[in-house]
Design a protein around this motif. Structure first.
Motif, PDB file in Angstrom:
ATOM      1  N   UNK A   1       0.802  -1.217   0.000  1.00  0.00           N
ATOM      2  CA  UNK A   1       0.000   0.000   0.000  1.00  0.00           C
ATOM      3  C   UNK A   1       0.836   1.269   0.000  1.00  0.00           C
ATOM      4  N   UNK A   2       2.104   1.172  -0.369  1.00  0.00           N
ATOM      5  CA  UNK A   2       2.976   2.342  -0.398  1.00  0.00           C
ATOM      6  C   UNK A   2       2.881   3.079  -1.726  1.00  0.00           C
ATOM      7  N   UNK A   3       2.277   2.455  -2.708  1.00  0.00           N
ATOM      8  CA  UNK A   3       1.835   3.141  -3.919  1.00  0.00           C
ATOM      9  C   UNK A   3       0.371   2.769  -4.123  1.00  0.00           C
ATOM     10  N   UNK A   4      -0.364   3.632  -4.795  1.00  0.00           N
ATOM     11  CA  UNK A   4      -1.804   3.393  -4.967  1.00  0.00           C
ATOM     12  C   UNK A   4      -2.129   2.563  -6.192  1.00  0.00           C
ATOM     13  N   UNK A   5      -1.286   2.647  -7.212  1.00  0.00           N
ATOM     14  CA  UNK A   5      -1.616   1.945  -8.446  1.00  0.00           C
ATOM     15  C   UNK A   5      -0.391   1.630  -9.270  1.00  0.00           C
ATOM     16  N   UNK A   6      -0.577   0.707 -10.214  1.00  0.00           N
ATOM     17  CA  UNK A   6       0.512   0.262 -11.080  1.00  0.00           C
ATOM     18  C   UNK A   6      -0.045  -0.025 -12.463  1.00  0.00           C
ATOM     19  N   UNK A   7       0.698   0.406 -13.479  1.00  0.00           N
ATOM     20  CA  UNK A   7       0.296   0.237 -14.876  1.00  0.00           C
ATOM     21  C   UNK A   7       0.490  -1.195 -15.353  1.00  0.00           C
ATOM     22  N   UNK A   8      -0.272  -1.560 -16.350  1.00  0.00           N
ATOM     23  CA  UNK A   8      -0.002  -2.682 -17.236  1.00  0.00           C
ATOM     24  C   UNK A   8       0.340  -3.978 -16.491  1.00  0.00           C
ATOM     25  N   UNK A   9      -0.582  -4.435 -15.662  1.00  0.00           N
ATOM     26  CA  UNK A   9      -0.333  -5.610 -14.829  1.00  0.00           C
ATOM     27  C   UNK A   9      -1.180  -6.777 -15.327  1.00  0.00           C
ATOM     28  N   UNK A  10      -0.548  -7.930 -15.478  1.00  0.00           N
ATOM     29  CA  UNK A  10      -1.296  -9.143 -15.818  1.00  0.00           C
ATOM     30  C   UNK A  10      -1.935  -9.686 -14.544  1.00  0.00           C
ATOM     31  N   UNK A  11      -3.152 -10.140 -14.662  1.00  0.00           N
ATOM     32  CA  UNK A  11      -3.861 -10.686 -13.511  1.00  0.00           C
ATOM     33  C   UNK A  11      -3.414 -12.122 -13.247  1.00  0.00           C
ATOM     34  N   UNK A  12      -2.848 -12.328 -12.063  1.00  0.00           N
ATOM     35  CA  UNK A  12      -2.425 -13.658 -11.623  1.00  0.00           C
ATOM     36  C   UNK A  12      -3.052 -13.939 -10.264  1.00  0.00           C
ATOM     37  N   UNK A  13      -3.329 -15.204  -9.942  1.00  0.00           N
ATOM     38  CA  UNK A  13      -4.012 -15.531  -8.677  1.00  0.00           C
ATOM     39  C   UNK A  13      -3.361 -14.913  -7.446  1.00  0.00           C
TER      40      UNK A  13
END
Length: 321
Positions: A138-150
């Motif tokens: 939670x030290x950054x709010x968001x991240x670009x271009x991420x593949x969804x993995x379990x």
């Protein structure tokens, strides 16, 4: 008789004055009680609660700036978003004035989404592994271009709308006789190069996890991997089809006397897999309302044609040179 009338009038006046005095005392007591109750209520507010206060000069309520807003308005606070060096989708550079700038087709898309949301944000560049760690914490709010993995679903809220569709390809040197028809098992004896902690889609990831692909060299950046492909330290580089266009130009610009010529790189015709990537928000930040509105605007952009227009214009200006 006149004396009696005056006496009675004086007596009545005294009674009236006493009644007024009693009424004034009641008003003062009630006012004091109200002030006391209001002070107690203010003290009883939990820390971080938003307090509504009336301005003495304005009829509209004013939010106490010291209190944490509980509003679901996504523009209420600045978001801290991370990118990685992953051209042409997301990358940073220093402009002519010496200032750090961010560019890329995905950066352009996300900027437009946040503009329509009136959402303030700031970007920073991080190595991929560290970006995932900070997102989890939670030290950054968001991240670009991420593949969804379990395993990522445990700490990230992914958008439902796809941000970018990536096509994973295999790259070899121009004189290589390696071919690929879709079966990764046929390439088991070759040395692969890949970025550390990157996901290249379920097909490739599973092949690595199950040791179908046995020989892997990992690095946090693409440039060292491409250099290793040039020098023969690896046989195959796995990457997104448009990424190598940028990295190859960088490698040729950085050639030294010890690397007089980097062999031309060719892309094998058969794709490994087409994989959707998403915007991911940290669950620690508790901003699902931002994620939901991000989805809504991105969906609208796809419907009104502006999504594809941004992609086409950016590629035409930057890739088709």
């Amino acid at each position: 008789m006149a004396y009696l009338v005056v006496a009675r009038a004086t007596s009545s006046l005294g009674i009236i004055m006493k009644i007024i005095a009693v009424m004034l005392l009641c008003v003062v007591s009630i006012t004091s009680l109200a002030i006391s109750l209001n002070t107690s209520a203010h003290s009883a507010l939990p820390h971080g609660s938003a307090m509504i206060a009336m301005s003495q000069h304005d009829s509209e309520p004013v939010i106490d700036a010291r209190a944490k807003s509980t509003s679901n308005n996504p523009s209420s606070s600045k978001l801290h978003i991370a990118i990685v060096e992953y051209p042409p989708y997301e990358f940073s550079y220093i402009d002519q004035d010496g200032k750090l700038q961010f560019d890329g087709v995905s950066v352009t898309l996300v900027k437009e989404v946040f503009r329509r949301l009136n959402q303030t944000f700031e970007l920073q560049t991080l190595p991929w592994s560290r970006a995932l760690k900070l997102l989890k914490e939670g030290k950054i709010d968001g991240l670009f271009e991420v593949l969804s993995r379990p395993e990522r679903l445990a700490y990230a809220d992914f958008t439902q709308e796809v941000l970018m569709q990536e096509v994973v390809m295999l790259f070899v040197t121009e004189d290589s006789e390696i071919t690929f028809t879709g079966e990764l098992s046929s390439l088991a004896d070759y040395q692969f190069g890949m970025r550390k902690d990157f996901s290249y889609g379920p097909y490739f990831d599973t092949a690595v996890e199950q040791k179908v692909i046995k020989h892997v060299t990992a690095d946090v950046e693409s440039t060292p991997l491409l250099l290793k492909l040039c020098t023969g330290d690896i046989d195959i580089l796995v990457a997104e089809k448009d990424t190598i266009h940028y990295v190859e130009k960088e490698v040729k610009a950085l050639q030294s006397s010890s690397l007089r010529r980097c062999k031309n790189i060719k892309r094998l015709e058969q794709a490994v897999q087409s994989t959707p990537t998403y915007m991911a928000f940290s669950k620690q930040s508790d901003i699902k309302h931002v994620r939901d509105r991000f989805d809504q605007v991105l969906r609208q952009m796809k419907q009104d044609g502006s999504y594809q227009k941004i992609i086409d214009e950016w590629k035409r200006a930057n890739l088709d040179k």
